[in-house]
Design a protein around this motif. Sequence first.
Motif: not given
Length: 586
Positions: A193, A195-197, A200, A249-253
């Motif tokens: 989470a 890394w996704r944040r 983003e 997760a990174i590639r989602e954003v």
Amino acid sequence: MRTWSLFLFLVGGSFSLLAQPATYLRADATRILNGEGEEVIFRGIGLGGWMLQEGYMLKTGGPQYKIERRIEDLVGAERKDRFYDAWLANHTQRADVEALAGWGFNLIRLPMHYKLFTPPIEEEPVAGEVTWRERGFELTDSLLAWCQDNGMYLILDLHAAPGGQGENADINDYDPTKPSLWESEANREKTIALWRRLAERYADEPAVAGYDIINEPNWGFQNHEEDPNGCAETENTILWELQRDITAAIREVDPNHIVIIEGNCWGNNYRGLPELWDDNLVVSFHKYWNPNDRASIQHMLDMREERQVPIWLGETGENSNTWFTDAISLFEENDFGWAWWPLKKLGYNNPLQIPLDPGYQDLIDYWRSPDEVARPDPDTAFAALMQFAENTKFENNIQHPSVVDAMIRQPHSDAAIPFAKHTLGGDTTTYLPLTDFDLGRAGIAYSDTEVDNTTTKAGGQAWNYGSAYRNDGVDIRPAQDERGNGYAVGWTEAGEWLQYTVEVATAGDYRVAIRAAATDPGAAVRLDVDGTTVTEAIPLPATGSGETWRTTPLGTVRLDPGTQVIRLHVATGGADLNWLSFERAR
């Protein structure tokens, strides 16, 4: 504080050494390219000690949570928080980034502690949920802005992951009384989470070069009891799965940024690595205390060719100037970039050194020997801590030009240049501190018996027995004497020499003398000028102790006007050497 400037030695070629962060970087087969299709070679520095404190940098030992406990025990929770606020505000500022850019670096690697971005799982208001702390993001935003203003790239590096990613607790703040990253699904979900944040938030920032998603994992998955740091692992399955999940997760954003992966065993065990799961990956490795030959990096060169992926030396350092120069020469000859460790600490073998204040030394003494050293009172302890935080500011740091010269200029130049300006002539006697020998490689600016540590151990061969003033092989110690600069060359051995480039303002005969101290008789030195021996070996008298200094005439030497190169040779070792004096004969 010594202030100094350095002429940058820029190397031509087909790749870009000075980054221009206007477009996203990308992995292209074995190279990292910018938007114009030019290869980028990173010349970076890691900001160790800022967001995550490692005990050796503070001379306390231990991971950060133990350091925090010691501080809170002395000054209380509220004052502890004030100290950490000052530490984060002072340690890294715009001035640090401007200096790095001016010296010739093009990248900063930011070691992050997750606790500045999100609380530990034990402190979440609702178990299993992820909440956010703005302090880490705000600090990162500021650093990114300074990098953008100075044409530098920034790599985000998760140095302390939730729970801790290795048994080497000091480097990732692992607390063995709590579940590690590998023993807790909640910690892994929090890491993903985070890394996704981050991705983003920085998806649209081309000055961010990439995401170094787990620094130096060191955990035994197959046989933790006998292999706690994962160096014998043959599969590393959990590590690869987590890095793959983080990438997803990174590639989602964020479809733009490079993702940097690291192996087990402090970033170097890549056994079991499956087919690479993303077309914009870079493989990192770390290198410390081993020889700088092709054999030491061959496994990564093989990885680059076999996997058709760029490699990057993500962390190295903690050695001598000679080792630095030889390492960077090796890396750049093989077309991959590097990031040094660290920019500053309580220690001399980095570009910046944090001064050690007596008050903080008292705290160290107490923490090391609480049964023998009196406990400092809270007010005194807090004042010492706040002064320590003040000393971390760039303007209060001790600058080490020889370290930067060894990293930026010397890998591409065999020339020696002056460490300081020495002008001889006129009506006054010139005193030349012997610790101010030229900047340059061993064998060019100086010769010393030991010049680096290639023992593979952090506490291996000492290259500077005094551990003071400069990071070259020349052994230097503190010394107090008239007209000295506070340091002297010590532990001298036969065959060693020091070189000084001087400017002779007035031609003539000069009476030369040396200031030295020796417990025992037998030491002797001689002088060369521009490669010609101008004195015989002159005996230096025994003075009875290393702090009893005596001036010994070396004779009269003819000096022509202009630039002259003087070498002081140790014919017989045993004396500590303070300064040379030059007095023009009338």
